[in-house]
Design a protein around this motif. Structure first.
Motif, PDB file in Angstrom:
ATOM      1  N   TYR A  48       7.402  -0.049   7.842  1.00  0.00           N
ATOM      2  CA  TYR A  48       8.087   1.043   7.154  1.00  0.00           C
ATOM      3  C   TYR A  48       8.846   0.510   5.936  1.00  0.00           C
ATOM      4  CZ  TYR A  48       7.265   4.031  11.248  1.00  0.00           C
ATOM      5  OH  TYR A  48       6.680   4.774  12.243  1.00  0.00           O
ATOM      6  N   ASN A  49       8.799   1.300   4.847  1.00  0.00           N
ATOM      7  CA  ASN A  49       9.530   1.007   3.607  1.00  0.00           C
ATOM      8  C   ASN A  49       8.974  -0.185   2.837  1.00  0.00           C
ATOM      9  OD1 ASN A  49      11.195   3.091   4.486  1.00  0.00           O
ATOM     10  ND2 ASN A  49      12.800   1.705   5.212  1.00  0.00           N
ATOM     11  N   SER A  50       7.835  -0.750   3.281  1.00  0.00           N
ATOM     12  CA  SER A  50       7.243  -1.862   2.536  1.00  0.00           C
ATOM     13  C   SER A  50       6.702  -1.362   1.200  1.00  0.00           C
ATOM     14  CB  SER A  50       6.118  -2.504   3.339  1.00  0.00           C
ATOM     15  OG  SER A  50       6.610  -3.098   4.522  1.00  0.00           O
ATOM     16  N   THR A  51       6.958  -2.132   0.155  1.00  0.00           N
ATOM     17  CA  THR A  51       6.409  -1.820  -1.168  1.00  0.00           C
ATOM     18  C   THR A  51       5.072  -2.531  -1.315  1.00  0.00           C
ATOM     19  OG1 THR A  51       8.628  -1.600  -2.108  1.00  0.00           O
ATOM     20  CG2 THR A  51       6.812  -1.928  -3.647  1.00  0.00           C
ATOM     21  N   ILE A 101       5.814   4.947   3.933  1.00  0.00           N
ATOM     22  CA  ILE A 101       6.831   5.798   4.532  1.00  0.00           C
ATOM     23  C   ILE A 101       6.522   6.113   5.989  1.00  0.00           C
ATOM     24  CG2 ILE A 101       7.475   6.823   2.325  1.00  0.00           C
ATOM     25  CD1 ILE A 101       5.833   9.276   3.052  1.00  0.00           C
ATOM     26  N   ILE A 135       1.468   6.471   2.475  1.00  0.00           N
ATOM     27  CA  ILE A 135       2.048   5.740   1.352  1.00  0.00           C
ATOM     28  C   ILE A 135       2.464   6.739   0.282  1.00  0.00           C
ATOM     29  CG2 ILE A 135       1.643   4.017  -0.440  1.00  0.00           C
ATOM     30  CD1 ILE A 135      -0.376   2.700   1.387  1.00  0.00           C
ATOM     31  N   SER A 193      -4.491  -1.175   0.530  1.00  0.00           N
ATOM     32  CA  SER A 193      -3.777  -0.044  -0.076  1.00  0.00           C
ATOM     33  C   SER A 193      -4.577   0.515  -1.248  1.00  0.00           C
ATOM     34  CB  SER A 193      -2.396  -0.485  -0.553  1.00  0.00           C
ATOM     35  OG  SER A 193      -1.746   0.567  -1.231  1.00  0.00           O
ATOM     36  N   ASP A 252       5.064   7.286  -5.609  1.00  0.00           N
ATOM     37  CA  ASP A 252       6.193   6.986  -6.493  1.00  0.00           C
ATOM     38  C   ASP A 252       7.406   7.774  -6.004  1.00  0.00           C
ATOM     39  OD1 ASP A 252       7.941   6.345  -8.464  1.00  0.00           O
ATOM     40  OD2 ASP A 252       6.839   7.281 -10.102  1.00  0.00           O
ATOM     41  N   LEU A 253       8.357   7.079  -5.370  1.00  0.00           N
ATOM     42  CA  LEU A 253       9.530   7.750  -4.827  1.00  0.00           C
ATOM     43  C   LEU A 253      10.562   8.102  -5.887  1.00  0.00           C
ATOM     44  CD1 LEU A 253      10.144   5.834  -1.474  1.00  0.00           C
ATOM     45  CD2 LEU A 253       9.154   8.107  -1.808  1.00  0.00           C
ATOM     46  N   ASP A 264      -0.482   2.032  -5.648  1.00  0.00           N
ATOM     47  CA  ASP A 264       0.849   1.419  -5.650  1.00  0.00           C
ATOM     48  C   ASP A 264       1.834   2.401  -5.034  1.00  0.00           C
ATOM     49  OD1 ASP A 264      -0.357  -0.606  -7.041  1.00  0.00           O
ATOM     50  OD2 ASP A 264       0.451  -0.020  -8.994  1.00  0.00           O
ATOM     51  N   GLY A 265       2.735   1.902  -4.187  1.00  0.00           N
ATOM     52  CA  GLY A 265       3.703   2.809  -3.595  1.00  0.00           C
ATOM     53  C   GLY A 265       4.528   2.168  -2.504  1.00  0.00           C
ATOM     54  N   THR A 266       5.088   3.041  -1.654  1.00  0.00           N
ATOM     55  CA  THR A 266       5.961   2.620  -0.559  1.00  0.00           C
ATOM     56  C   THR A 266       5.443   3.203   0.737  1.00  0.00           C
ATOM     57  OG1 THR A 266       7.864   2.596  -2.045  1.00  0.00           O
ATOM     58  CG2 THR A 266       8.324   2.603   0.309  1.00  0.00           C
TER      59      THR A 266
END
Length: 390
Positions: free
Chosen positions: A83-86, A185, A207, A178, A210-211, A181-183
């Motif tokens: 979780y929360n990994s970029t 969630i 994922i 992936s 872009d947050l 690109d992202g985070t």
């Protein structure tokens, strides 16, 4: 001179009576005038800003969320993110134990090699048959038979190659990467868990691309949707930061309606800037959409516009002049009529559009002692019901 003095002395009581009568009449007239002077009930006209708004609630979500799944079945061998990994596009997320997939590759490779050998043999046979046919040692049917065998062997190689390519591709799917690109969630699997992709693709990760760019999907009722337009400014709050107000803008009004508890609602999508990353996916936003606004304008309380006519307040010269297009204004102790039009209306205030209003003007809404039509009607009915005089 003595005669005049004697005359005044003889008639002094009559003179006193006449003067007293004149004074009494003057006093009554003055009292009547004071009594008939009306005390008007007025309401203030204020100067300030006014806004017409629509309120709603919605959920804050990333603009683009990608669900990452698996196209092959197997046991999860290793997970490289949480979780929360970029992540970047192409980064390894997890691997599936590849032994079964590798066996499929080996089997497909063996089948391909066998098909190639069969094709090479059939090709050589076909070339010999052509030579023998040209020299007249075999009939045409034998040549055509060897040709057909060669063509079938060639097709078998193509099929085997396809199976081999598919097996190699599936082996590549054992490594989940992936796509954007992202985070991360959401992570929905754990190490050692079996993934079954027989009937549908199982979701492994979500994922957010872009947050820093978020959106709110709000439900607006059909009664308010007509005034919602693209680009309108929006303010909203969230419980996590109750003292802070965030800004946004309407991006889209979706045409697909939904019905909730017999109420037709439409989805309005609002763009939100989240550069400081305070807003998190799933937060509830309490949204205020600014439909229309005016700065530094005349406005008054809505109750100032309830007057139905100017009877008893001021004489009008035409039936076309009425409270819908004129205001009875008290200015410098006098009541005058001022033309106006209504502008923005809120739940409590209404904008007044007029070039003739000045500072200090008050709207006349009635006068003290004005008789209520409703009250008068009820009194008459009561008298008749009680058998009073007719």
């Amino acid at each position: 001179m003595n005669k005049k003095k004697n005359w005044f002395l003889r008639h002094k009581w009559w003179l006193i009576f006449v003067v007293a009568a004149v004074v009494a009449v003057w006093g009554v007239g003055t009292k009547t005038a004071k009594t008939t002077k009306k005390n008007f009930v007025t309401m203030d006209i204020k100067r300030g800003d006014i806004s017409q708004t629509v309120t709603a609630t919605g959920e804050i979500m990333p603009v683009n969320t990608v669900s990452v799944g698996s196209q092959v079945s197997g046991t999860i061998e290793e997970i490289f993110v949480d979780y929360n990994s970029t992540v970047k596009k192409g980064d390894k997320l997890l691997t599936i134990e590849p032994s079964v997939l590798q066996a499929s590759v080996d089997e497909a490779k063996a089948s391909l090699d066998s098909a190639i050998s069969q094709r090479n043999y059939a090709k050589n046979e076909y070339n010999r048959s052509k030579t023998l046919f040209n020299e007249g040692f075999i009939p045409r049917s034998e040549l055509e038979k060897s040709q057909t065998t060669f063509e079938q062997a060639d097709s078998a190689v193509i099929r085997a190659q396809s199976q081999y390519d598919k097996a190699v591709t599936n082996l590549g799917y054992a490594t989940i990467i992936s796509p954007v690109d992202g985070t991360v969630i959401s992570r929905k699997v754990d190490k050692g868990q079996t993934v079954a992709a027989s009937f549908q693709t199982p979701d492994l990760f979500e994922i957010a691309e872009d947050l820093t760019k978020m959106q709110i999907e709000t439900a607006v009722s059909e009664a308010d949707i007509g005034v919602i337009k693209q680009g309108q400014p929006v303010t909203f709050t969230v419980d996590a930061y109750s003292s802070q107000t965030f800004d946004g803008a309407v991006r889209q009004v979706r045409l697909s309606p939904t019905t909730t508890s017999n109420v037709v609602v439409y989805t309005v999508v609002i763009d939100v800037d989240n550069e400081d990353l305070k807003l998190m996916p799933g937060m509830t936003a309490f949204v205020t959409i600014v439909v229309n606004s005016a700065k530094d304008t005349w406005k008054a309380n809505n109750s100032a516009f309830l007057l139905r006519n100017f009877n008893g307040i001021i004489d009008v010269s035409s039936e076309a002049i009425n409270p819908s297009n004129h205001l009875a204004i008290q200015r410098d102790g006098k009541v005058i009529l001022v033309p106006y039009t209504k502008g923005i209306a809120t739940a409590t205030e209404t904008q007044i559009i007029s070039d003739e209003i000045i500072e200090g003007d008050k709207i006349v809404v009635g006068y003290i002692g004005q008789e209520s039509k409703t009250k008068k009607t009820n009194t008459n009915r009561g008298g008749m019901m009680g058998g009073g005089p007719r």
